[in-house]
Each structure stands twice: as C-alpha cells, then as structure tokens.
Design an enzyme around this catalytic site. Structure first.
Site, PDB file in Angstrom:
ATOM      1  N   ASP A 155     -76.295  46.830 -24.372  1.00 13.72           N
ATOM      2  CA  ASP A 155     -75.259  47.499 -23.709  1.00 13.72           C
ATOM      3  C   ASP A 155     -73.970  46.318 -23.412  1.00 13.72           C
ATOM      4  OD1 ASP A 155     -74.036  49.169 -22.739  1.00 13.72           O
ATOM      5  OD2 ASP A 155     -75.013  49.243 -20.765  1.00 13.72           O
ATOM      6  N   SER A 156     -73.762  46.544 -24.464  1.00 15.75           N
ATOM      7  CA  SER A 156     -71.819  45.953 -24.631  1.00 15.75           C
ATOM      8  C   SER A 156     -70.862  46.361 -23.035  1.00 15.75           C
ATOM      9  CB  SER A 156     -70.946  45.813 -26.454  1.00 15.75           C
ATOM     10  OG  SER A 156     -70.830  47.548 -26.019  1.00 15.75           O
TER      11      SER A 156
END
Length: 426
Positions: A224-225
């Site tokens: 999850d950036s």
C-alpha cells in the site's frame, strides 16, 4: 433485424424487437406507441444522436438503421398543439380507442406482421371487431392506462411540478430545481454509457499482495503506497517469533479513517522476498491486516509498482502480485474498497513523566547524521554555538535520548523539534 428501444421518459428498455428492414418509419412509430409507451405528439425518436421525424416516408434501411441498433425515446417541451392533440385522444372512450387501433392494423400490414409473434391469429382477429375487442382489447387498454399515467415532460417528474417550474423558470428556486433535473439526466446518461462501454469499472479491483518470508514463516504482505508506515499485527508478530523484539516504549495511537492502538515497534528484521533478504522495520498495530508494506519501506528500497507487468520491483528483485484467489480473506476495507492504514502516528515513551506526541505525517528532508557523531560530540551546543529552548530539549530527552543526542539533532534540523524527533528515531 433486431432493434433495442430505450425510453428516457419512463426509464424502461424494450427489446430486442424483431423487425424487417423494409418496414416504414411511420409503421415503427405505430408499433412503438403500442409496445414502448411512445407518444408521437409529446416525445421524439433519436437514432445516432439525430431526431427521426415520424412523418418521413422511408424504410428503416433507407434511414441507415441496421441490426442491433438502438432507438431512443426522449421527451420534448409540451406545446399548446400537443396538449390539444392529447386532449382529443383522451376524449375517446376505451371501446373507440380499441376500434381505432384495429382499423389501423387493417390498413397497415407491416404493423400487423410485427404483432404476429404474441398474437398468432392476428389476421382473423382484425377482421372480427368483437373477437379483437375480447382478445386484444384488454392489452391495448392497459397500455393506454400506463401511457396516460406516465409523465409527459422531458424530466420524468410529475406534470404538476413541471408546469409549476415552467411558469417562472427564472425564479432562483425553480432554476436550481431545473439544474438539478438536468444534472440528473446527464448522470443517468453517463451511467448508461459506462455500463455499455466500460462495464469493467463497476467490478471490484483486487488489492496488491506479495509473498514474503519472516524468520522462515511464509507471509502474504499487502502493498500500500498510500500507507505511511509498514505495519505488522500482534498475532503475526507472535507467529513469526518477533514478539520478544517489540519495543514497548513506542506505544501510541494511529489515526487515519479510524483509530488503532500502537503496541510498539520492531526496529529491524530481515524479510525475504523471492531470493533477496531485505532489512525492514515494523509498527506493531492491532489491525485486521496482518502485514502492510507501507511507503517508508517502499521508498527506502526504491520499490516500483509495475501494474503493466503485475510485479513489484524492490531492492533489486522482482516478485509477482498475487491473484485474487490467493489474497487473504476477511481483510477490513472501507466503503470504496481501500484499506484503512494509519495516516498519523503518535508515539510516546512509557518511562517518561510527560509524553510528547510526535507526528510523522511530514518526512523531514535533513542530512543524515551518523550515530557515532551524535554520541561522541562533546559540545552541548554543537559546532554552531546555538542555544535551544530548555523545554524543547526536555521534551525530546523524555523520549529516551541523552542531552547530547537531542542537541545534535536540533542543530542538524535548525531547531525543528518534530524533525529532530524523527531524526532521533532513525
């Protein structure tokens, strides 16, 4: 040929209708009046964005209408002529209306052929007024009732409301309501176009997971950036034998869409992605997501999320994202299908008498300072001779650092307490 008819006035879709290419347009109009709630005096036909005039004496083929094409019925502003025409039509009683339709079928073989499927004995029925009234009358009358009950305005709202709005369309409230109705029409049209041309946008998108190992234990990590920190759940920390490495001084609260309790921090552990071992640190957060690979580790190891090849490139290695069937079930997601990672992390030391809350929502861009320099610097003021508020020094010392470390960090960050705290925790 087969045609589909959509009625924007009542929101219904009809068809596909089995028709002949040599059918006249006026015959199609008569058919639509019976089967598709079309009213020629109050509504208009459109094909490929162009209006079809009902009185044009051309066949469907001559008009360019082919197999699987779409005809759209739309409303038009009510004029005095159309109101007069509709009034005269309503004045006909049911028996006269049925008889009028029978006579129209007698003189129109194409329209009669179009009704042959639901009424196989249509030829004998139209020649017998009583049989026609008995067998087809109820259907025709029901259609007439439905048409008379439908709104006749282009917005599909009750006619009383439409007339009220049009009596003074420049009134601010009326103008606002008309704009809302126009926006709704536009939204409905966009929805129809999206369903027809890009139906994939309504499908649920699988999140990005990769396989990795922690202390020999296989783990599925959520990439999850949009998450600031890399997170591990307490149960996974215990399963992967990391529980004894949790630093309880870093307890606190994570705030994002919701809140979560931070139980501590694992400062460094080797994780294995494919054949590459990568150093990683974790915030221990009580969450339904067992392992979340956040932006801190992605940036640290210069990761690249390649959606074209469906791989994650990180620290010189490449690993495939998991398929939908391999993704862990039961992960908590919000209404739009995104997880709920912490946005702001507040940390504190257990042993401090006065806890200082440190926000990590801003990543300080400072030059890294080696730990040896911090520990061996004998000058409490640093090399610049600057002084800092004693309160700030005390707050940072309460986090568990020595006075020399705190002063050196403040010197490196030009006195910014938040940046200094972030530097001390590195």
């Amino acid at each position: 040929m087969q045609l589909t008819v959509t009625n924007d006035v009542n929101g219904e879709v009809y068809g596909p209708l089995e028709l002949s290419g040599d059918m006249m347009l006026m015959d199609l109009v008569a058919l639509l009046e019976v089967d598709c709630a079309f009213e020629s005096g109050k509504q208009q036909l459109y094909f490929n964005g162009k209006e079809l005039k009902p009185d044009v004496e051309k066949t469907l083929e001559e008009l360019g209408i082919g197999n699987d094409d779409l005809i759209v019925i739309r409303g038009q502003p009510v004029s005095s002529n159309s109101i007069a025409n509709s009034t005269s039509a309503i004045e006909l009683d049911d028996d006269a209306y049925v008889e009028q339709f029978r006579l129209q079928l007698l003189s129109n073989s194409a329209l009669r052929n179009s009704l042959r499927m639901p009424f196989a004995d249509i030829d004998s029925l139209v020649n017998d007024p009583q049989q026609f009234k008995t067998h087809m009358g109820p259907v025709i009358i029901q259609r007439r009732r439905m048409q008379s009950a439908m709104p006749t305005n282009p917005y599909g709202i009750p006619d009383e409301e439409y007339k009220k709005l049009m009596t003074n369309p420049e009134d601010p409230e009326h103008k606002k309501r008309l704009q809302e109705l126009q926006d709704k029409q536009l939204i409905d049209e966009q929805l129809r176009n999206a369903l027809e041309y890009t139906p994939e946008v309504f499908a649920q998108v699988s999140m990005l997971y990769i396989n990795m190992e922690i202390n020999g234990h296989p783990v599925k990590a959520f990439v999850d950036s949009g998450a600031q920190m890399t997170i591990i759940s307490p149960r996974l920390a215990e399963k992967t034998e990391l529980k004894r490495f949790i630093d309880n001084r870093f307890i606190g609260e994570a705030r994002g869409v919701g809140t979560g309790k931070i139980l501590g921090r694992v400062h460094q552990v080797q994780v294995k992605i494919e054949t590459q071992f990568i150093p990683c640190s974790f915030v221990v957060l009580d969450s339904n997501v067992d392992l979340l690979l956040g932006l801190d580790m992605l940036k640290r190891h210069q990761a690249c999320i390649d959606l074209e090849k469906n791989v994650l490139r990180i620290a010189g290695t490449e690993t495939k994202f998991l398929g939908e069937a391999e993704i862990p079930k039961g992960t908590s997601f919000d209404a739009v299908g995104n997880p709920q990672p912490p946005v702001e992390i507040k940390e504190s030391a257990d042993h401090s008498k006065k806890k200082m809350k440190t926000s990590f929502t801003i990543t300080p861009k400072v030059k890294p300072v080696k730990a040896d320099n911090l520990l061996n610097n004998s000058s409490p003021m640093g090399n610049t001779g600057r002084t800092f508020p004693e309160k700030t020094i005390k707050q940072l010392m309460d986090l568990g650092f020595s006075r020399q470390e705190v002063i050196q960090a403040l010197v490196s960050t030009n006195g910014n307490a938040e940046f200094a705290a972030s530097l001390l925790f590195q």
